[in-house]
Scaffold this active site. Structure first.
Site, PDB file in Angstrom:
ATOM      1  N   GLY A 109       7.863   7.576 -34.436  1.00 47.08           N
ATOM      2  CA  GLY A 109       7.281   8.557 -35.339  1.00 47.08           C
ATOM      3  C   GLY A 109       8.165   8.944 -36.503  1.00 47.08           C
ATOM      4  O   GLY A 109       7.747   9.658 -37.386  1.00 47.08           O
ATOM      5  N   CYS A 110       9.409   8.487 -36.534  1.00 39.62           N
ATOM      6  CA  CYS A 110      10.315   8.786 -37.645  1.00 39.62           C
ATOM      7  C   CYS A 110      10.157   7.687 -38.704  1.00 39.62           C
ATOM      8  O   CYS A 110      10.140   6.518 -38.391  1.00 39.62           O
ATOM      9  CB  CYS A 110      11.775   8.826 -37.193  1.00 39.62           C
ATOM     10  SG  CYS A 110      12.188  10.296 -36.262  1.00 39.62           S
ATOM     11  N   VAL A 111      10.063   8.127 -39.957  1.00 34.46           N
ATOM     12  CA  VAL A 111       9.952   7.168 -41.052  1.00 34.46           C
ATOM     13  C   VAL A 111      11.290   6.898 -41.687  1.00 34.46           C
ATOM     14  O   VAL A 111      12.225   7.608 -41.554  1.00 34.46           O
ATOM     15  CB  VAL A 111       8.950   7.632 -42.132  1.00 34.46           C
ATOM     16  CG1 VAL A 111       7.541   7.406 -41.647  1.00 34.46           C
ATOM     17  CG2 VAL A 111       9.187   9.044 -42.529  1.00 34.46           C
TER      18      VAL A 111
END
Length: 111
Positions: A109-111
């Protein structure tokens, strides 16, 4: 492939700086990664990094920031389990930056 070099040993990492093998992690490597991130590791930083290592060992996943804040709050108390506190320690994202220093994969979920 890029690598961090610590005491003459190379530790390969991906293009974002996450080491490829979580089992290669050690505190000297963590200090090298923190230096590359522009962070001076304090006891408070180590507390979060060690917490993340324990969390990963138990759940086999690097937590996203929301899960991290909740888990830190439960284990270390409300004063440390807040976005504000964790972002002060890891300004480029407590989950993302702290996981990198802890030798863990990039959180989902981290970009």
């Amino acid at each position: 492939m890029a690598a961090y070099t610590v005491d003459g040993k190379d530790y390969e990492h991906d293009e974002e700086g996450y080491i490829l093998d979580v089992n290669d992690w050690n505190s000297d490597l963590a200090k090298t990664i923190a230096d590359a991130e522009g962070l001076d590791m304090t006891d408070e930083h180590w507390e979060v990094v060690n917490f993340l290592r324990e969390y990963y060992s138990e759940y086999q996943i690097a937590p996203a920031v929301r899960v991290l804040v909740k888990a830190v709050k439960k284990k270390l108390g409300a004063d440390k389990g807040s976005n504000k506190y964790l972002y002060e320690l890891f300004p480029y994202g407590p989950a993302k930056q702290a996981c990198k220093i802890a030798g863990l994969p990039k959180p989902t979920g981290c970009v």
